[in-house]
Design a protein around this motif. Structure first.
Motif, PDB file in Angstrom:
ATOM      1  N   GLU A   1       0.895  -1.279  -0.018  1.00 32.18           N
ATOM      2  CA  GLU A   1      -0.126   0.019  -0.195  1.00 32.18           C
ATOM      3  C   GLU A   1       0.853   1.070  -0.089  1.00 32.18           C
ATOM      4  O   GLU A   1       0.395   2.493  -0.299  1.00 32.18           O
ATOM      5  CB  GLU A   1      -1.015  -0.145   1.153  1.00 32.18           C
ATOM      6  N   ASP A   2       2.091   1.217   0.479  1.00 32.14           N
ATOM      7  CA  ASP A   2       2.959   2.306   0.447  1.00 32.14           C
ATOM      8  C   ASP A   2       3.531   2.650  -0.948  1.00 32.14           C
ATOM      9  O   ASP A   2       3.686   3.922  -1.178  1.00 32.14           O
ATOM     10  CB  ASP A   2       4.364   1.874   0.980  1.00 32.14           C
ATOM     11  N   ASN A   3       2.985   1.937  -1.885  1.00 31.17           N
ATOM     12  CA  ASN A   3       3.381   2.016  -3.392  1.00 31.17           C
ATOM     13  C   ASN A   3       2.044   2.339  -4.108  1.00 31.17           C
ATOM     14  O   ASN A   3       1.859   1.290  -4.957  1.00 31.17           O
ATOM     15  CB  ASN A   3       4.301   1.012  -4.164  1.00 31.17           C
ATOM     16  N   LYS A   4       1.326   3.534  -3.936  1.00 35.34           N
ATOM     17  CA  LYS A   4      -0.125   3.357  -4.478  1.00 35.34           C
ATOM     18  C   LYS A   4       0.121   3.275  -5.900  1.00 35.34           C
ATOM     19  O   LYS A   4      -0.984   3.076  -6.452  1.00 35.34           O
ATOM     20  CB  LYS A   4      -0.707   4.650  -3.858  1.00 35.34           C
ATOM     21  N   SER A   5       0.874   3.829  -6.593  1.00 36.30           N
ATOM     22  CA  SER A   5       0.950   3.943  -8.054  1.00 36.30           C
ATOM     23  C   SER A   5       0.801   2.817  -8.718  1.00 36.30           C
ATOM     24  O   SER A   5       0.160   2.399  -9.721  1.00 36.30           O
ATOM     25  CB  SER A   5       2.076   4.756  -8.536  1.00 36.30           C
ATOM     26  N   ILE A   6       1.141   1.474  -8.196  1.00 38.31           N
ATOM     27  CA  ILE A   6       1.123   0.240  -8.536  1.00 38.31           C
ATOM     28  C   ILE A   6      -0.074  -0.459  -7.726  1.00 38.31           C
ATOM     29  O   ILE A   6      -1.004  -1.075  -8.199  1.00 38.31           O
ATOM     30  CB  ILE A   6       2.575  -0.691  -8.452  1.00 38.31           C
ATOM     31  N   TYR A   7      -0.152  -0.242  -6.291  1.00 39.14           N
ATOM     32  CA  TYR A   7      -1.017  -1.013  -5.763  1.00 39.14           C
ATOM     33  C   TYR A   7      -2.553  -0.659  -6.275  1.00 39.14           C
ATOM     34  O   TYR A   7      -3.336  -1.805  -6.174  1.00 39.14           O
ATOM     35  CB  TYR A   7      -0.656  -0.767  -4.383  1.00 39.14           C
ATOM     36  N   GLU A   8      -2.775   0.466  -6.273  1.00 40.45           N
ATOM     37  CA  GLU A   8      -4.071   0.797  -6.679  1.00 40.45           C
ATOM     38  C   GLU A   8      -4.606   0.450  -8.149  1.00 40.45           C
ATOM     39  O   GLU A   8      -6.019   0.345  -7.989  1.00 40.45           O
ATOM     40  CB  GLU A   8      -4.390   2.304  -6.331  1.00 40.45           C
ATOM     41  N   ILE A   9      -4.026   0.046  -8.825  1.00 42.91           N
ATOM     42  CA  ILE A   9      -4.483  -0.495 -10.282  1.00 42.91           C
ATOM     43  C   ILE A   9      -3.956  -1.814 -10.446  1.00 42.91           C
ATOM     44  O   ILE A   9      -4.296  -2.456 -11.470  1.00 42.91           O
ATOM     45  CB  ILE A   9      -4.064   0.456 -11.415  1.00 42.91           C
ATOM     46  N   LEU A  10      -3.440  -2.514  -9.530  1.00 44.76           N
ATOM     47  CA  LEU A  10      -2.762  -3.831 -10.210  1.00 44.76           C
ATOM     48  C   LEU A  10      -3.695  -4.781 -10.228  1.00 44.76           C
ATOM     49  O   LEU A  10      -3.684  -5.535 -11.397  1.00 44.76           O
ATOM     50  CB  LEU A  10      -1.768  -4.455  -8.870  1.00 44.76           C
ATOM     51  N   PHE A  11      -4.742  -5.092  -9.586  1.00 41.54           N
ATOM     52  CA  PHE A  11      -5.742  -5.810  -9.599  1.00 41.54           C
ATOM     53  C   PHE A  11      -6.985  -5.229 -10.142  1.00 41.54           C
ATOM     54  O   PHE A  11      -8.098  -5.469  -9.824  1.00 41.54           O
ATOM     55  CB  PHE A  11      -5.891  -6.679  -8.352  1.00 41.54           C
ATOM     56  N   THR A  12      -6.904  -4.421 -11.092  1.00 41.70           N
ATOM     57  CA  THR A  12      -7.980  -4.000 -11.980  1.00 41.70           C
ATOM     58  C   THR A  12      -7.565  -4.228 -13.407  1.00 41.70           C
ATOM     59  O   THR A  12      -6.564  -4.720 -13.987  1.00 41.70           O
ATOM     60  CB  THR A  12      -7.872  -2.377 -11.867  1.00 41.70           C
TER      61      THR A  12
END
Length: 208
Positions: free
Chosen positions: A114-125
């Motif tokens: 979650e600290d790396n939001k640029s990847i975490y927030e879109i990875l499983f979309t």
């Protein structure tokens, strides 16, 4: 009945049916899983826990080893070794780079917490596209093209592969994340079209 005996019984039921089924098994825990890195096509090692997870799977898979119509694994060592541990042998296992994890391109080895939001927030979309790598449709199409070339009859096929590779198959059933290490999922195929019809079961590796 413990969870491994339960899995064995569930698989036996499918083996005794007239269905064509893909059972996807995720490899054991790796060093990259532990550090929450996107290992992708990088060949990372199983941890001691991951090795033990693979050995425990043998309780369910080894007694049935000779009854599967085909057994396949990614050529990356974490999937290959998990398959060998689960089956008690490397015999009958066909390796292919077509069964590899999603190619994360420039995101390779990046942390996905979650600290790396640029990847975490879109990875499983469905929007996720690895820069200079693959998206979810790419990896799904790659894997299914290979499997369709291998399936010539009804039966149960084992595929030892990777978390995000399996997610590319399961997100259509509402999964929002990868299945856990050494967990597995059974997906029924239409033998005529070789398209995935529905989910038969999901078995989660028991936590210690």
């Amino acid at each position: 009945m413990d969870k491994f005996e339960f899995l064995k019984v569930e698989i036996e039921k499918i083996l005794d049916s007239d269905k064509t089924v893909l059972i996807f098994i995720r490899h054991g825990e790796t060093e990259a899983n532990f550090t929450k890195q996107l290992s992708g096509w990088h060949d990372v090692k199983l941890t001691e826990l991951g090795l033990n997870e693979g050995k425990q799977l043998s309780k369910a898979f080894q007694p049935l080893r000779d009854r599967f119509a085909g057994i396949y694994c990614s050529d990356l060592s974490r999937a290959r070794l998990t398959a060998e541990l689960a089956l008690g042998s490397g015999n009958k296992i066909q390796q292919s780079m077509e069964l590899r994890e999603l190619n994360f391109g420039d995101h390779q080895n990046k942390v996905y917490s979650e600290d790396n939001k640029s990847i975490y927030e879109i990875l499983f979309t469905e929007k996720y596209q690895a820069p200079n790598g693959e998206n979810w449709n790419d990896v799904r199409n790659r894997i299914m093209k290979y499997l369709r070339s291998q399936i010539h009859s009804k039966g149960v096929y084992l595929i030892f592969t990777h978390g995000r590779a399996i997610f590319s198959m399961t997100h259509q059933f509402g999964y929002k994340n990868t299945i856990k290490n050494c967990s597995c999922i059974g997906l029924e195929l239409d033998i005529n079209t070789l398209e995935i019809m529905n989910q038969l079961f999901y078995w989660e590796f028991p936590t210690q």
